[in-house]
Design an enzyme around this catalytic site. Structure first.
Site, short mmCIF file in Angstrom:
data_model
loop_
_atom_site.label_atom_id
_atom_site.label_comp_id
_atom_site.label_asym_id
_atom_site.label_seq_id
_atom_site.Cartn_x
_atom_site.Cartn_y
_atom_site.Cartn_z
N GLU A 17 -32.63 9.46 -14.00
CA GLU A 17 -31.24 9.36 -14.49
C GLU A 17 -30.27 9.55 -13.33
O GLU A 17 -30.47 10.41 -12.48
CB GLU A 17 -30.99 10.44 -15.55
CG GLU A 17 -29.54 10.46 -16.02
CD GLU A 17 -29.25 11.63 -16.96
OE1 GLU A 17 -29.67 11.57 -18.12
OE2 GLU A 17 -28.58 12.59 -16.51
N TYR A 49 -22.93 8.24 -19.28
CA TYR A 49 -21.64 7.71 -19.76
C TYR A 49 -20.74 8.90 -20.03
O TYR A 49 -21.17 9.86 -20.68
CB TYR A 49 -21.93 6.96 -21.06
CG TYR A 49 -20.80 6.18 -21.68
CD1 TYR A 49 -20.65 4.82 -21.41
CD2 TYR A 49 -19.91 6.78 -22.56
CE1 TYR A 49 -19.63 4.08 -22.00
CE2 TYR A 49 -18.90 6.05 -23.16
CZ TYR A 49 -18.77 4.69 -22.88
OH TYR A 49 -17.78 3.97 -23.47
N ALA A 124 -24.65 10.74 -33.72
CA ALA A 124 -25.34 9.68 -32.97
C ALA A 124 -26.06 8.71 -33.92
O ALA A 124 -26.13 7.51 -33.66
CB ALA A 124 -26.32 10.30 -31.99
N TYR A 144 -33.87 17.73 -28.70
CA TYR A 144 -33.66 19.06 -28.12
C TYR A 144 -34.82 20.00 -28.45
O TYR A 144 -34.84 20.61 -29.53
CB TYR A 144 -32.32 19.63 -28.64
CG TYR A 144 -31.17 18.71 -28.31
CD1 TYR A 144 -30.43 18.91 -27.16
CD2 TYR A 144 -30.87 17.61 -29.11
CE1 TYR A 144 -29.41 18.03 -26.81
CE2 TYR A 144 -29.85 16.72 -28.77
CZ TYR A 144 -29.13 16.94 -27.62
OH TYR A 144 -28.13 16.06 -27.27
P1 FAD Z 1 -26.21 14.13 -32.54
O1 FAD Z 1 -27.56 13.55 -32.68
O2 FAD Z 1 -25.12 13.51 -33.35
O3 FAD Z 1 -26.32 15.70 -32.86
C1 FAD Z 1 -25.24 16.58 -32.62
C2 FAD Z 1 -25.33 17.76 -33.56
O4 FAD Z 1 -25.06 17.33 -34.90
C3 FAD Z 1 -26.72 18.42 -33.61
O5 FAD Z 1 -26.54 19.78 -33.77
C4 FAD Z 1 -27.35 17.79 -34.86
O6 FAD Z 1 -28.36 18.63 -35.44
C5 FAD Z 1 -26.14 17.65 -35.78
N1 FAD Z 1 -26.26 16.54 -36.73
C6 FAD Z 1 -26.70 15.29 -36.50
N2 FAD Z 1 -26.65 14.55 -37.63
C7 FAD Z 1 -26.16 15.36 -38.60
C8 FAD Z 1 -25.87 15.17 -39.99
N3 FAD Z 1 -26.05 13.99 -40.59
N4 FAD Z 1 -25.35 16.24 -40.69
C9 FAD Z 1 -25.14 17.44 -40.08
N5 FAD Z 1 -25.39 17.66 -38.75
C10 FAD Z 1 -25.90 16.63 -38.03
N6 FAD Z 1 -23.59 13.38 -22.91
C11 FAD Z 1 -22.67 12.53 -22.37
O7 FAD Z 1 -21.47 12.75 -22.53
N7 FAD Z 1 -23.06 11.41 -21.68
C12 FAD Z 1 -24.36 11.09 -21.48
O8 FAD Z 1 -24.68 10.07 -20.86
C13 FAD Z 1 -25.37 11.97 -22.03
N8 FAD Z 1 -26.69 11.71 -21.90
C14 FAD Z 1 -27.62 12.54 -22.48
C15 FAD Z 1 -28.98 12.21 -22.39
C16 FAD Z 1 -29.95 13.05 -22.97
C17 FAD Z 1 -31.40 12.66 -22.85
C18 FAD Z 1 -29.55 14.23 -23.64
C19 FAD Z 1 -30.58 15.14 -24.24
C20 FAD Z 1 -28.20 14.55 -23.76
C21 FAD Z 1 -27.23 13.70 -23.20
N9 FAD Z 1 -25.85 13.98 -23.32
C22 FAD Z 1 -24.92 13.12 -22.76
C23 FAD Z 1 -25.39 15.19 -24.02
C24 FAD Z 1 -25.13 14.93 -25.53
O9 FAD Z 1 -24.08 14.02 -25.66
C25 FAD Z 1 -24.78 16.28 -26.17
O10 FAD Z 1 -25.91 17.11 -26.20
C26 FAD Z 1 -24.11 16.19 -27.54
O11 FAD Z 1 -23.63 17.51 -27.87
C27 FAD Z 1 -25.02 15.77 -28.69
O12 FAD Z 1 -25.31 14.44 -28.61
P2 FAD Z 1 -26.41 13.81 -29.62
O13 FAD Z 1 -26.41 12.36 -29.37
O14 FAD Z 1 -27.70 14.53 -29.51
O15 FAD Z 1 -25.70 14.13 -31.03
#
Ligand code: FAD
Length: 288
Positions: A17, A49, A124, A144
């Site tokens: 990355e 991003y 997401a 996670y």
């Molecule tokens: P989600 O999957 O939406 O989860 C966020 C929270 O919401 C979690 O606690 C989850 O349990 C909860 N949740 C999900 N769906 C529901 C639902 N339906 N009801 C209730 N709760 C729910 N950040 C950046 O800004 N740019 C990047 O390029 C970037 N790359 C990353 C790459 C990797 C491999 C990882 C592990 C993280 C990256 N991050 C990046 C960080 C990430 O954006 C943060 O960790 C963010 O807080 C959560 O993103 P997520 O896509 O996992 O969110």
């Protein structure tokens, strides 16, 4: 190539990355890092991003460079927390025009000033579903092993993770972890709940004492005593800490290989020599 396909077909996959520059900053460090690592033929290269959306153009520029100039498979990250559907449509159109098929779909960290938040996408999984409706992209998601920091408990986090796979994520990459037993335990729980897509462990080499203090403070990740002892001992010897961090991350990868894991994603922080050091230590184990 679709990342889901290479994860299935390749005996081993190793990838890294990088992050794009902030608006107005130089592309030198990311271009230098990606171009020198291209020689090691990684299976793919991901480009982060900025969650505010203000580096979108730079992410697209770097993934195009990775694909068109370096001949590597790129994975473009895309976040939705501060984006409208129109903002996402614009980036998707640019990626499609550039022939980019792999997208890591993320929510992004919630900004402190919640009042300004756009509301087209809450999680997401909603972004994944939307991207899926817009073309034949290969979509990845984040997971996670120690639980997402906002989650009340690991079980609900896992249930939410399952929504991402059901929405169309074809593979998942983990947040950094430093104790492999946490990852193995996570893998049992992931498979037990019925998530079947490939999980790629994300390995973060901790190569400076300051970085270790920051991780300890911000992420709450479990840091093994060996790592803490090295950070303490090499506090005033940056070169030794860098070597130690590379060796520690290499051992993590070798242990994962020994336990049947076939894919590894290395967080480089745009420092080619860190990936090169790990690659050198594990290359025979992955048949390169
Ligand atoms: P989600 O999957 O939406 O989860 C966020 C929270 O919401 C979690 O606690 C989850 O349990 C909860 N949740 C999900 N769906 C529901 C639902 N339906 N009801 C209730 N709760 C729910 N950040 C950046 O800004 N740019 C990047 O390029 C970037 N790359 C990353 C790459 C990797 C491999 C990882 C592990 C993280 C990256 N991050 C990046 C960080 C990430 O954006 C943060 O960790 C963010 O807080 C959560 O993103 P997520 O896509 O996992 O969110």
């Amino acid at each position: 190539m679709r990342i889901s396909k290479l994860l299935k077909e390749n005996d081993y996959s190793i990838s890294f990355e990088v992050f794009p520059p902030k608006p107005g900053a130089s592309f030198d460090s990311v271009m230098e890092c990606t171009s020198s690592l291209a020689a090691l033929k990684p299976d793919f290269c991901s480009v982060t991003y900025g969650a505010s959306g203000n580096t979108a153009g730079n992410t697209v520029k770097v993934v195009k460079y990775v694909q068109d100039e370096l001949g590597m498979t790129p994975l473009a990250h895309l976040t939705c927390v501060q984006s409208s559907k129109e903002d996402i449509d614009k980036v998707l159109a640019e990626l499609k025009d550039a022939g980019i098929v792999n997208i890591m779909a993320l929510r992004g960290d919630l900004p402190k000033d919640i009042e300004d938040l756009k509301t087209d996408f809450k999680y997401a999984s909603e972004l994944i579903e939307y991207i899926k409706s817009k073309g034949d992209f290969c979509i990845g998601g984040a997971c996670y092993p120690e639980g997402h920091p906002e989650s009340p408990d690991k079980q609900s986090d896992l249930e939410n993770l399952k929504r991402k796979a059901e929405a169309g994520a074809e593979f998942l990459t983990t947040q950094m972890f430093f104790d492999n037993s946490i990852f193995y335990n996570f893998m049992y729980r992931v498979r037990d709940i019925g998530i079947e897509v490939p999980i790629v462990p994300g390995i973060m080499p901790l190569t400076s004492s300051q970085q270790i203090s920051r991780i300890k403070e911000l992420s709450g990740a479990n840091l093994p005593p060996t790592l803490l002892a090295m950070a303490d001992k090499f506090r005033n010897n940056p070169e030794a800490m860098k070597q130690a961090g590379i060796v520690f991350a290499s051992l993590q990868v070798l242990d994962l290989i020994s336990n049947g894991i076939r894919a590894f994603h290395i967080y480089t922080m745009n420092k080619a020599e860190i990936y090169e050091g790990i690659y050198e230590n594990v290359r025979s184990a992955i048949g390169r």
